[in-house]
Design an enzyme around this catalytic site. Structure first.
Site, PDB file in Angstrom:
ATOM      1  N   ASP A 177      77.748   5.845  13.660  1.00 32.55           N
ATOM      2  CA  ASP A 177      76.573   5.534  12.841  1.00 32.55           C
ATOM      3  C   ASP A 177      76.961   5.726  11.392  1.00 32.55           C
ATOM      4  OD1 ASP A 177      74.882   8.026  11.431  1.00 32.55           O
ATOM      5  OD2 ASP A 177      76.370   8.637  12.916  1.00 32.55           O
ATOM      6  N   CYS A 207      74.408 -15.236  11.505  1.00 29.83           N
ATOM      7  CA  CYS A 207      73.148 -14.503  11.308  1.00 29.83           C
ATOM      8  C   CYS A 207      72.127 -15.362  10.570  1.00 29.83           C
ATOM      9  CB  CYS A 207      73.397 -13.184  10.566  1.00 29.83           C
ATOM     10  SG  CYS A 207      73.491 -13.320   8.765  1.00 29.83           S
ATOM     11  N   CYS A 245      79.769 -16.541   9.973  1.00 23.83           N
ATOM     12  CA  CYS A 245      78.699 -15.681  10.487  1.00 23.83           C
ATOM     13  C   CYS A 245      77.514 -16.525  10.935  1.00 23.83           C
ATOM     14  CB  CYS A 245      78.259 -14.684   9.414  1.00 23.83           C
ATOM     15  SG  CYS A 245      76.914 -13.591   9.941  1.00 23.83           S
ATOM     16  N   ASP A 251      69.570  12.810  15.190  1.00 22.77           N
ATOM     17  CA  ASP A 251      70.458  13.899  14.783  1.00 22.77           C
ATOM     18  C   ASP A 251      69.620  15.176  14.690  1.00 22.77           C
ATOM     19  OD1 ASP A 251      69.034  13.692  12.446  1.00 22.77           O
ATOM     20  OD2 ASP A 251      70.651  12.808  11.284  1.00 22.77           O
ATOM     21  N   HIS A 283      72.166  -9.225   7.180  1.00 19.42           N
ATOM     22  CA  HIS A 283      73.550  -9.708   7.320  1.00 19.42           C
ATOM     23  C   HIS A 283      74.530  -8.571   7.587  1.00 19.42           C
ATOM     24  CE1 HIS A 283      77.419 -11.560   6.782  1.00 19.42           C
ATOM     25  NE2 HIS A 283      77.699 -10.553   5.967  1.00 19.42           N
ATOM     26  N   CYS A 326      73.006 -16.072   6.838  1.00 13.87           N
ATOM     27  CA  CYS A 326      74.090 -17.025   6.599  1.00 13.87           C
ATOM     28  C   CYS A 326      73.729 -18.442   7.044  1.00 13.87           C
ATOM     29  CB  CYS A 326      75.359 -16.550   7.296  1.00 13.87           C
ATOM     30  SG  CYS A 326      76.047 -15.051   6.537  1.00 13.87           S
TER      31      CYS A 326
END
Length: 372
Positions: A268, A308, A306, A93, A337, A311
């Protein structure tokens, strides 16, 4: 590089778009969420973590990296990609939002903005050209123009004056780094506050400049969710169909889905990583506050749907323990996560647009998350 900056819309479902953007560090499949790496790092995660969760692009912050460690130091290290060991795309940015949120310690003129460092109080100056020079030193794939982010509640007169200056600044940024002069892309930013006709004017002005993409700025600055969604739906169709559209600094899973339904491609927000550090976790069953006593002896995974690392390997009871004990691993596992959840949501969105089922997916998440 051949096709650099080329954006292709492959298919649509209503206004939702499934596309590909070509950058110097690879293609980005849209819609996409970009994890925020303010100071050249996504807090508590390694680049390997981000690769594992299939993050395609991360965000770096011009203002923070300019102040520390310094953009020239980063340039001497070979640029931000090499410095941070991240080989995929980076968007930076312009620093505008941070500078303008300083209010009491900055001074705004046509030339640019003078501000004091939040680190040591030293005085600095950003002109549109300077903001681009810093981003050139950082070597990001996508640079943002310097703009003024007008706060919620600003009156019409101020907003009008501001958007005209933002337009002049955008022209100066483009003139300073003409299209095709390097491997970095540049996006313009539409402002106009909360006045639809001023949004129309800003979009017409900014889109008359040959940018590689266009952002909707000045939202998520204190307005209601309804106002934000309304203005997103108003502004997105004003932007060129053949360029990526980026909604800056937004937001919750439902905000992203609403933005996509308006025709936005890129997002974002610090929300998933910040909330993770505060113990608020996003799941397929809604939000979970891991500090609640109800999870003290809960051996189940955080989100049974999930896949991930968090998890697959840890119970809610353990995650609660880490959080209550203020262990650093709590930040890491929770952040992993939440960002995985956001990126997986975008993967589901891309698939649903291809299959023509986006509205069903959106409704599914609305049903879960509207419960609070």
């Amino acid at each position: 590089m051949e096709n650099l900056g080329k954006f292709t819309v492959h298919t649509t479902d209503g206004n939702a778009r499934r596309g590909t953007l070509v950058t110097a560090h690879g293609e980005i499949q849209t819609p996409i969420f970009m994890p925020v790496g303010t100071q050249g790092t996504v807090k508590s995660l390694t680049p390997l973590d981000l690769e594992e969760m299939e993050a395609q692009i991360i965000l770096g912050n011009t203002y923070h990296l300019y102040l520390r460690p310094g953009d020239e130091l980063v340039a001497r290290r070979g640029g931000l990609h090499k410095f941070a060991n991240w080989n995929r795309p980076i968007l930076t940015d312009s620093g505008g939002f941070q500078v303008f949120s300083l209010k009491g310690i900055r001074k705004l003129t046509e030339e640019g903005v003078e501000f004091r460092s939040y680190i040591d109080g030293s005085k600095h100056f950003f002109s549109p050209e300077k903001a681009i020079d810093i981003q050139m030193n950082l070597g990001s794939d996508i640079m943002m123009v310097l703009d003024e982010c007008v706060g919620y509640g600003a009156d019409r007169r101020y907003t009008e004056k501001s958007l005209e200056m933002t337009y002049r600044w955008a022209q100066r940024c483009r003139n300073h780094y003409p299209k095709g002069s390097g491997n970095q892309l540049m996006f313009g930013i539409v402002q106009g506050g909360f006045f639809k006709d001023l949004r129309d004017r800003s979009a017409e002005q900014i889109c008359s400049i040959d940018f590689d993409g266009f952002a909707i700025g000045g939202l998520s600055v204190g307005e209601s969710t309804e106002e934000m969604h309304e203005l997103t739906h108003h502004t997105a169709p004003l932007l060129p169909e053949d360029k990526p559209r980026y909604l800056m600094g937004v937001g919750t899973p439902l905000d992203l889905l609403e933005g996509i339904s308006a025709g936005v491609d890129m997002f974002d927000c610090v929300l998933p990583s910040r909330n993770a550090r505060n113990g608020t976790l996003f799941t397929s069953q809604g939000k979970i506050n891991i500090k609640k006593a109800a999870y003290k002896e809960d051996d189940g995974p955080l989100d049974p749907n999930c896949n991930c690392y968090t998890c697959r390997n840890f119970s809610r009871a353990y995650l609660r323990h880490l959080y209550m004990a203020k262990e650093l691993l709590s930040y890491r596992l929770n952040t992993y996560h939440n960002l995985y959840f956001y990126l997986d949501l975008m993967k589901q969105v891309r698939k649903s647009i291809e299959e023509g089922t986006f509205q069903e997916l959106k409704k599914q998440y609305e049903d879960v998350y509207s419960k609070g």
